[in-house]
Write a protein that holds these residues in place. Structure first.
Motif, PDB file in Angstrom:
ATOM      1  N   LEU A  77       0.831  -1.199   0.000  1.00  0.00           N
ATOM      2  CA  LEU A  77       0.000   0.000   0.000  1.00  0.00           C
ATOM      3  C   LEU A  77       0.873   1.259   0.000  1.00  0.00           C
ATOM      4  CD1 LEU A  77      -2.709  -0.991   2.639  1.00  0.00           C
ATOM      5  CD2 LEU A  77      -2.929  -0.959   0.149  1.00  0.00           C
ATOM      6  N   ARG A 110       1.418  -2.364   5.581  1.00  0.00           N
ATOM      7  CA  ARG A 110       1.470  -1.983   4.166  1.00  0.00           C
ATOM      8  C   ARG A 110       1.518  -3.173   3.222  1.00  0.00           C
ATOM      9  NH1 ARG A 110       5.955   1.588   2.514  1.00  0.00           N
ATOM     10  NH2 ARG A 110       4.620   1.893   0.724  1.00  0.00           N
ATOM     11  N   LEU A 160      -8.939   2.340   5.719  1.00  0.00           N
ATOM     12  CA  LEU A 160      -7.831   2.668   4.810  1.00  0.00           C
ATOM     13  C   LEU A 160      -7.870   4.141   4.413  1.00  0.00           C
ATOM     14  CD1 LEU A 160      -8.015  -0.369   2.344  1.00  0.00           C
ATOM     15  CD2 LEU A 160      -6.251   0.043   4.082  1.00  0.00           C
ATOM     16  N   ASP A 175      -4.972   4.500  -0.463  1.00  0.00           N
ATOM     17  CA  ASP A 175      -4.801   3.049  -0.382  1.00  0.00           C
ATOM     18  C   ASP A 175      -6.029   2.323  -0.924  1.00  0.00           C
ATOM     19  OD1 ASP A 175      -2.237   3.171   0.719  1.00  0.00           O
ATOM     20  OD2 ASP A 175      -3.006   3.236   2.759  1.00  0.00           O
ATOM     21  N   TYR A 210      -5.744   2.496  -4.607  1.00  0.00           N
ATOM     22  CA  TYR A 210      -4.699   1.570  -5.044  1.00  0.00           C
ATOM     23  C   TYR A 210      -5.246   0.142  -5.099  1.00  0.00           C
ATOM     24  CZ  TYR A 210      -0.579  -1.374  -4.983  1.00  0.00           C
ATOM     25  OH  TYR A 210       0.345  -2.353  -5.275  1.00  0.00           O
TER      26      TYR A 210
END
Length: 123
Positions: free
Chosen positions: A12, A25, A79, A83, A86
């Motif tokens: 992330l 992450r 989040l 993120d 993503y």
């Protein structure tokens, strides 16, 4: 021997921050099944707010995120927006059956051309 990948690693951009302040992450997402795409439609949270579909869907397919023991909709809700974006993009890339075309230039002769890439996990 099966070379067909069903799980894909990701990192992330910012990371999920848990209640103790730990940042997570690195994670793993699996390929979506038909049930992953169909069953969330029955969830009352999705019926009340169709934008919530992505939260339910990602909670189903993200199988690991750092040291977290459980990935559920509450984690996905927590989040950062970057993120979430993503993971949405990552989901679309690994579950797409289409290849992408890239404009590339040969480093030796400088000839420009298009190159087709395989979907993530295929070669």
């Amino acid at each position: 021997m099966n070379d067909f990948a069903t799980e894909f690693e990701f990192v992330l951009p910012r990371g999920y921050v848990d209640s103790a302040g730990n940042v997570h992450r690195q994670g793993t997402m699996r390929l979506a099944t038909a049930a992953d795409e169909i069953l969330p439609q029955k969830d009352p949270r999705v019926q009340g707010n169709p934008a919530y579909l992505v939260v339910i869907l990602l909670a189903r397919v993200v199988v690991r995120l750092g040291a977290l023991e459980v990935i559920n909709p509450k984690v996905i809700e927590g989040l950062f927006a970057s993120d979430l974006a993503y993971l949405q993009d990552f989901y679309n890339r690994i579950n797409s059956s289409q290849s992408s075309k890239l404009a590339v230039t040969c480093p030796h002769c400088q000839h420009a051309f298009e190159m087709e890439t395989a979907p993530v996990g295929e070669s």
